[in-house]
Write an enzyme that holds these catalytic residues in place. Structure first.
Site, PDB file in Angstrom:
ATOM      1  N   ALA A 148       3.751   2.697   8.228  1.00 41.43           N
ATOM      2  CA  ALA A 148       4.788   1.978   7.472  1.00 41.43           C
ATOM      3  C   ALA A 148       6.050   1.793   8.318  1.00 41.43           C
ATOM      4  CB  ALA A 148       5.115   2.753   6.197  1.00 41.43           C
ATOM      5  N   THR A 207       0.836  -1.208   0.000  1.00 42.57           N
ATOM      6  CA  THR A 207       0.000   0.000   0.000  1.00 42.57           C
ATOM      7  C   THR A 207       0.865   1.250   0.000  1.00 42.57           C
ATOM      8  OG1 THR A 207      -1.727  -1.171   1.208  1.00 42.57           O
ATOM      9  CG2 THR A 207      -1.798   1.229   1.290  1.00 42.57           C
ATOM     10  N   HIS A 260      21.967  27.435  13.539  1.00 41.25           N
ATOM     11  CA  HIS A 260      21.111  28.585  13.212  1.00 41.25           C
ATOM     12  C   HIS A 260      21.342  28.989  11.766  1.00 41.25           C
ATOM     13  CE1 HIS A 260      18.948  32.332  13.710  1.00 41.25           C
ATOM     14  NE2 HIS A 260      19.959  32.951  13.093  1.00 41.25           N
TER      15      HIS A 260
END
Ligand code: NAI
Length: 462
Positions: free
Chosen positions: A317, A41, A441
């Site tokens: 999953a 799926t 940062h």
């Protein structure tokens, strides 16, 4: 007759990962799958194609709403639905072929066909029998509908049909404000469809931390998606081109209806164990169609294991993958474990939602003393410059020990940045440990450090 150390039934994320790990550990392995392509799926009609459509429609949103703000002046793109579908299908093919390559590389015997049990050590596929010392059931889940609502995958669709509609609909009604409902609502709303979500509970994604759920509905409403919570869909009437969805508004205690072109039924999935003949050899399947297992994923028959959606736990999953690895290592004699408290959950809306560990609601029920460290993305430079500063990081820590108990994020790249908290929790870290760790940062991850600081003396940027 071909014989193996391990036969894995199902080639989705649980099954194919299990097969690869078994082969890596020196076990002679076969994997049987009935679909034309591997990946289950997730790769064929789930995670991968939905993320492709989410990505494409998000780019459209960026072009329409944010490009000009950055000095990128162009005509807004028009939608070529056929081309978008082609992009989605190419993505699927690349991924499924990738698994075939990995199978060849690891010398896994791939059998294409529908398997059923002959005995606890024998499997039959298309009239041919195979024996194995160990068998792993990884047959996944299938769509479930509401009583009386028949999915035709044209007008009344499951997530499978919703990923391959003939055209972008004018109107879409989504039954169920869970993960599938919200992700596909986002896709079609961005593509210009008028979307209405009908949710049975008082809030969308009802099992998530309610701070997240409240903020997510507010943000998605602002993006143009309509929501009706507290309502139960009772029936769907189909005519040639239109569909009428009838529901009870449980707050007003009246019956309502809404007309639409397409209905998406997204009210959950159910375990798929059909045609296996597992019960015929003495295997136990519970009343939900699930195969129950012990904490090493062993069924009531000691040489047979079950992993992923077909067994207990969240239908994710990555949970299936972990179980696949656990079973392979157990068969190979190793002592592996999974900590189910540290499995992250992600919703790929924009902004994304990600969570791990306990919610504030569950903590209240357990009467545990906890503290909340919260930081809004409005104080995060990187989030501001990508126009994605609504949302926050909420960190929950034990009041006495400062140990991290949970984290709930709504904001940019939430699904990626959550993992530092998963690792921290796996190592039993405190909020202060996160706060004292240098974060680059400018990054979205700084919001996690600031939330951790909020559990102590307070954040810097708010
Ligand atoms: P879900 O269980 O997440 O949500 C179903 C929703 O439908 C619930 O909120 C429920 O209250 C509502 N509902 C049930 N009956 C209803 C009714 N009669 N009227 C209105 N609302 C009703 O199920 P969903 O979204 O179908 O997903 C299935 C599974 O697939 C889940 O386990 C999910 O975790 C998994 N999945 C995970 C994804 C991810 O990790 N990003 C993406 C897609 C699916």
């Amino acid at each position: 007759m071909d014989s193996f150390d391990v036969i894995v039934i199902g080639g989705g994320p649980g099954g194919y990962v299990c097969a690869i790990r078994c082969a890596q550990l020196g076990l002679k392995t076969a994997c049987i799958d009935a679909s034309p392509t591997l990946g289950g799926t997730c790769l064929n009609v789930g995670c991968i194609p939905s993320k492709a459509l989410l990505h494409a429609s998000h780019q459209l949103h960026e072009a329409r709403h944010n490009f000009a703000k950055m000095g990128l002046v162009c005509e807004p793109p028009v939608i070529d639905w056929k081309e978008m579908q082609k992009y989605k299908n190419t993505t699927i093919n690349e991924n499924t072929q990738g698994i075939e390559f990995l199978f060849k590389k690891n010398k896994i015997h791939y059998i294409n066909g529908h398997a059923h049990f002959i005995s606890t050590s024998e499997i039959q596929v298309d009239g041919k029998n195979y024996t194995s010392k160990n068998i792993v059931i990884a047959t996944g889940s299938e769509t479930s509908s509401l009583p009386g609502i028949i999915i035709d995958e044209k007008q009344i669709v499951s997530s499978t049909g919703a990923l391959s509609l003939e055209k972008v609909p004018t109107k879409l009604v989504v039954i169920g404000g869970g993960v599938i409902g919200l992700e596909l609502s986002s896709v079609y709303s961005r593509l210009g469809t008028e979307v209405t979500v009908l949710e049975f509970q008082k809030s969308i994604v009802p099992d998530m931390d309610q701070d997240i759920s409240k903020n997510l509905i507010r943000i998605l409403k602002k993006q143009g998606i309509n929501f009706q919570t507290n309502c139960a869909v009772t029936s769907v009437q189909k005519s040639k081109n239109k569909i009428k969805v009838n529901y009870n508004d449980n707050k007003k205690e009246i019956e309502e209806s809404i007309e639409t072109d397409i209905v998406l039924v997204a009210t959950g999935r159910k375990a798929y164990s059909g045609g296996l003949c597992f019960e015929g050899i003495g295997g136990v399947i519970n009343d939900k169609g699930m195969i129950e297992t012990d904490n090493h994923n062993r069924t009531n028959l000691s040489s047979i294991y079950a992993i992923g959606d077909v067994t207990n736990g969240p239908m994710l999953a990555h949970k299936a993958e972990e179980e696949g690895i656990l079973v392979a290592e157990t068969i190979a004699g190793q002592n592996s474990q999974i900590n189910y408290n540290h499995i992250p959950n992600v919703i790929y809306t924009n902004p994304e939602v990600a969570s791990v560990g306990m919610t504030e609601e569950t903590l209240k029920v357990t009467n545990k003393d906890y503290k909340v460290g919260k930081f809004n993305f409005a104080g995060n430079g990187r989030a501001k410059l990508v126009f994605s500063s609504s949302g926050f990081v909420k960190l929950l820590a034990d009041s006495a020990t400062d140990r991290i108990l949970g984290c709930h994020i709504i904001g940019p790249s939430a699904g990626d940045i959550i993992h530092e908290v998963c690792v921290a929790m796996e190592f039993g870290a405190s909020a202060q440990d996160l706060a004292m760790t240098c974060h680059a940062h400018p990054t979205f991850s700084e919001a996690i450090k600031e939330a951790a600081l909020s559990c102590g003396d307070g954040p810097i940027h708010s």
